[in-house]
Write a protein that holds these residues in place. Structure first.
Motif, short mmCIF file in Angstrom:
data_model
loop_
_atom_site.label_atom_id
_atom_site.label_comp_id
_atom_site.label_asym_id
_atom_site.label_seq_id
_atom_site.Cartn_x
_atom_site.Cartn_y
_atom_site.Cartn_z
N ALA A 276 0.84 -1.20 0.00
CA ALA A 276 0.00 0.00 0.00
C ALA A 276 0.87 1.26 0.00
O ALA A 276 0.58 2.23 -0.71
N TYR A 277 1.94 1.24 0.78
CA TYR A 277 2.86 2.39 0.82
C TYR A 277 3.45 2.64 -0.56
O TYR A 277 3.52 3.78 -1.03
N ASN A 278 3.87 1.54 -1.21
CA ASN A 278 4.48 1.69 -2.54
C ASN A 278 3.49 2.27 -3.54
O ASN A 278 3.83 3.16 -4.33
N GLU A 279 2.24 1.76 -3.52
CA GLU A 279 1.24 2.26 -4.49
C GLU A 279 0.87 3.70 -4.19
O GLU A 279 0.65 4.50 -5.10
N ALA A 280 0.79 4.06 -2.90
CA ALA A 280 0.49 5.46 -2.55
C ALA A 280 1.60 6.37 -3.06
O ALA A 280 1.34 7.47 -3.55
N LYS A 281 2.83 5.91 -2.94
CA LYS A 281 3.96 6.70 -3.44
C LYS A 281 3.92 6.79 -4.96
O LYS A 281 4.17 7.86 -5.54
N ARG A 282 3.59 5.66 -5.61
CA ARG A 282 3.56 5.63 -7.07
C ARG A 282 2.56 6.63 -7.64
O ARG A 282 2.81 7.29 -8.65
N PHE A 283 1.39 6.76 -6.97
CA PHE A 283 0.33 7.62 -7.49
C PHE A 283 0.33 9.02 -6.86
O PHE A 283 -0.57 9.82 -7.10
N SER A 284 1.33 9.31 -6.05
CA SER A 284 1.39 10.63 -5.41
C SER A 284 2.07 11.65 -6.32
O SER A 284 2.97 11.32 -7.09
N LYS A 285 1.65 12.89 -6.18
CA LYS A 285 2.30 13.97 -6.94
C LYS A 285 3.56 14.44 -6.24
O LYS A 285 4.33 15.22 -6.79
N ASN A 286 3.74 14.00 -5.00
CA ASN A 286 4.87 14.46 -4.20
C ASN A 286 5.74 13.28 -3.77
O ASN A 286 5.97 13.04 -2.59
N LYS A 287 6.24 12.53 -4.76
CA LYS A 287 6.98 11.28 -4.48
C LYS A 287 8.25 11.55 -3.69
O LYS A 287 8.65 10.74 -2.86
N GLN A 288 8.90 12.67 -3.96
CA GLN A 288 10.21 12.94 -3.35
C GLN A 288 10.13 13.07 -1.83
O GLN A 288 11.12 12.85 -1.14
N SER A 289 8.95 13.45 -1.32
CA SER A 289 8.85 13.67 0.13
C SER A 289 8.57 12.37 0.91
O SER A 289 8.58 12.38 2.14
N PHE A 290 8.32 11.26 0.18
CA PHE A 290 8.11 9.98 0.88
C PHE A 290 9.42 9.53 1.53
O PHE A 290 10.49 9.63 0.93
N GLY A 291 9.31 9.08 2.75
CA GLY A 291 10.50 8.70 3.51
C GLY A 291 11.06 9.87 4.31
O GLY A 291 12.02 9.70 5.06
N LYS A 292 10.46 11.05 4.14
CA LYS A 292 10.94 12.24 4.85
C LYS A 292 9.85 12.85 5.74
O LYS A 292 9.95 14.01 6.13
N GLY A 293 8.78 12.09 5.97
CA GLY A 293 7.71 12.61 6.82
C GLY A 293 6.46 12.96 6.05
O GLY A 293 5.73 13.87 6.42
N ASN A 294 6.17 12.22 4.98
CA ASN A 294 4.97 12.47 4.19
C ASN A 294 3.75 11.86 4.91
O ASN A 294 3.77 10.69 5.29
N LYS A 295 2.69 12.68 5.05
CA LYS A 295 1.49 12.20 5.76
C LYS A 295 0.84 11.04 5.02
O LYS A 295 0.27 10.14 5.63
N GLU A 296 0.88 11.08 3.67
CA GLU A 296 0.24 10.02 2.89
C GLU A 296 0.87 8.66 3.18
O GLU A 296 0.19 7.63 3.13
#
Length: 658
Positions: A276-296
């Motif tokens: 689920a985390y991977n798919e949320a990252k894949r479809f997010s417009k703000n991929k770069q912020s994942f792993g840095k405190g992204n709420k999604e």
């Protein structure tokens, strides 16, 4: 309607609240998984009516899955295997002073995901069961490979190192008796290794123990001596509800993936939050912020975790096939109360079944209320000074590992795996791929070997593994995930070349950096030769894994030759190394010192080290002694007086005189 009225009876509601509360506590304690929580409480339901007993177990199931998010966010320590993905963005949020916000998001998204899973269970169970039964050994194998590919793609560091980490995890999981052949392997003559490495000990060793060592290492820095976290920023529950529901994509992906994975028998529910985390990252417009405190990231992983609960109950209640390890234990609870799952469940035990289903929906509301009410107190744990928090984590690592099977071998596993992970982290290896490799390795091997037998019997192994729509779709996901990761790595490498142009010199082939890669490469080649001598069923997956690791290490060696000075900035200094060695030595000495002497030594050694270093803000000597004594007394009260864990209480020389 009658079921709802029965649920509103006071004793049912009381069992529900007790169950959810116990579950949150179980999940929040590192080392106690949801499976253990449900298993430990089954005996207490013997004397209860069937409905009360099942409501209690269901509440523990729901609460413990959510409770795992608390240490994940506050300490980067997954409270349960399914909470690994929550650490990716939850802990960075806590480091940024947003621990309370992260906990609120986790609570709200957990309740939302859980509600979706339960509604699917209530209204679509028969349809979803038929759907899930289309998955056999081949699809299970591809899902396991997809899980490892996903975690390698989304974890920090290079994709080659993440795949190597996945390989290490698979090899660790192969130690002990094979579930397929029933024979032992990779034990090297040690009886202790015949039972294999326990998943709880390995997870604690990968996440909690090295995290405590890193906290101790950071104490050498004056800036980290006072607090491990920034001051918590203000957060309101209303705003957190808006944060969750303004991100419907993350909630729906998390809930959908969690419920779907939960329904697949044997797929391993622990990977739901990762996918689920991977798919949320894949479809997010703000991929770069994942792993840095992204709420999604927090929302997707936590909604998936709790949606999985409802999904895993679909095949359990309709077919008697559990969808997750915890659901398997839950099946035992049903049978103990004389309730047989299957098509007759809703006819012969309709009154119990419907009250239980409604209670699982009500459990999500109870979880929401209790979770939000406790955040104010729980979030303060993040502000405990690092010199006290590190020995507390170490103490819980030891007790968590020991109480799993009452075995000192699990404590040794934690310390050795933890030390190895601590040093691997220096070379930019991530714990998550190793953890998922360990979890999915046995599932992948079982799917592979079963698939080979069925495919051989059906006339075409190729068609069995690569034919059919589900196989093609899952293989497509694997290829797509790896291709996108390689593309991203090449893009980053291209950017680095603009600032650092590598050059090839003969001395780089034998440089210190290259030698550090060459050593594990030679070791892996030796391991590959050793594996060739094992029977076919025992060696197939280890052989494939080692072959892949040889290729990946060769790539890393090539990179080390071209860029010989990458890792040196992360090397540990000598005083820290000596002190960490002392801490590890204490942690290995449970049998010699006794557990409580060990705890008090840890609680005194770390703050005393900071005190001697004269770091600003450290507690004085009297405070150190008082805190160490009170914490040790509290541990004694809980684990020896109430739980009665058979710990080595006294040092060996006192036992000798006794």
């Amino acid at each position: 309607m009658e079921g709802i009225l029965q649920l509103l009876e006071w004793h049912h509601l009381l069992m529900l609240v007790i169950g959810v509360l116990l579950g949150i506590i179980v999940g929040a304690l590192p080392g106690l998984t949801p499976t253990m929580g449900v298993a430990l409480c089954i005996p207490f339901t013997f004397s209860l009516p069937a409905t009360d007993g099942l409501i209690l177990l269901g509440g523990i199931f729901c609460g413990s899955v959510f409770g795992g998010s608390i240490p994940s966010i506050l300490f980067n320590v997954p409270g349960a295997p399914a909470s690994v993905a929550t650490t990716f963005d939850g802990y960075p949020m806590a480091q940024q002073g947003k621990a309370r916000k992260a906990l609120e998001l986790a609570t709200i998204s957990s309740a939302t995901g859980g509600l979706v899973g339960m509604l699917l269970l209530l209204f679509f169970a028969p349809i979803l069961t038929a759907f899930s039964l289309q998955f056999g050994p081949a699809q299970t194998l591809w899902i396991a490979i997809f899980g490892i590919a996903v975690i390698a793609a989304i974890s920090e560091g290079s994709i080659t190192k993440n795949f190597i980490g996945g390989g290490i995890g698979i090899l660790l999981a192969m130690i002990g008796i094979s579930t397929f052949t029933g024979t032992a392997r990779f034990t090297f003559g040690s009886d202790a290794l015949i039972g294999g490495l326990h998943i709880v000990a390995v997870l604690i060793g990968l996440f909690a123990f090295p995290q405590a060592l890193r906290l101790i290492e950071d104490l050498t820095s004056r800036l980290r001596a006072n607090h491990t976290m920034k001051t918590d920023s203000k957060s309101t529950i209303r705003q957190s509800f808006k944060d969750v529901f303004r991100r419907p994509k993350a909630v729906s992906i998390g809930s959908g993936v969690g419920a779907f994975i939960g329904m697949i028998p044997g797929a391993g529910g622990n990977i739901a939050s990762i996918l689920a985390y991977n798919e949320a990252k894949r479809f997010s417009k703000n991929k770069q912020s994942f792993g840095k405190g992204n709420k999604e990231g927090v929302i997707a992983s936590e909604s998936a975790n709790n949606a999985l609960v409802g999904g895993s109950l679909v095949p359990l209640l309709t077919l008697g096939i559990p969808g997750s390890p915890t659901a398997a234990i839950f099946l035992g609870g049903l049978l103990i109360h004389g309730i047989w799952p299957g098509s007759h469940l809703f006819v012969e035990n309709a009154s119990v079944a419907y009250v239980f289903l409604y209670s699982m929906i009500a459990a999500q509301l109870a979880l929401l209320v209790l979770g939000l009410a406790s955040i104010r107190f729980v979030s303060k744990l993040a502000h405990i000074p690092a010199y006290f928090m590190a020995p507390v984590i170490l103490s819980f690592c030891i007790i968590g590992a020991f109480t799993t099977q009452n075995s000192l071998f699990d404590v040794y596993t934690v310390v050795i795996v933890g030390m190895a992970m601590y040093f691997l982290h220096k070379f930019n290896f991530s714990a998550a791929p190793i953890a998922l490799g360990f979890i999915l390795g046995p599932i992948a091997e079982e799917g592979l070997l079963q698939g080979l037998q069925i495919g051989s019997a059906s006339g075409s192994m190729w068609a069995f593994f690569f034919g059919g729509w589900w196989n093609i779709i899952l293989i497509g996901f694997v290829v797509l995930t790896i291709a996108l990761s390689i593309k991203q790595q090449l893009k980053q490498r291209k950017q680095r070349r603009k600032t650092h142009k590598g050059s090839l010199h003969l001395k780089h082939f034998v440089s210190f950096h290259a030698s550090l890669v060459l050593f594990p490469l030679v070791l892996t080649l030796a391991g590959f030769y050793y594996v060739l001598q094992l029977p076919f069923e025992q060696r197939l997956l280890p052989q494939i894994t080692l072959l892949a690791m040889i290729m990946l290490l060769a790539i890393e060696y090539g990179k080390a030759v071209l860029t010989p000075s990458k890792f040196e900035a992360k090397l540990i200094n000598v005083p820290s190394l000596l002190f960490i060695s002392w801490i590890c030595l204490i942690s290995l000495s449970t049998n010699i010192l006794g557990f409580y002497m060990q705890v008090i030594l840890l609680m005194i050694s770390v703050p005393l080290y900071v005190y001697i270093q004269k770091k600003d803000g450290c507690a004085n000597l009297s405070k150190i002694v008082i805190v160490a004594t009170l914490f040790t007394a509290a541990m004694y009260l809980v684990f020896t007086t109430f739980i009665r864990a058979p710990l080595p209480i006294y040092p060996f020389f006192i036992d000798y005189f006794l």
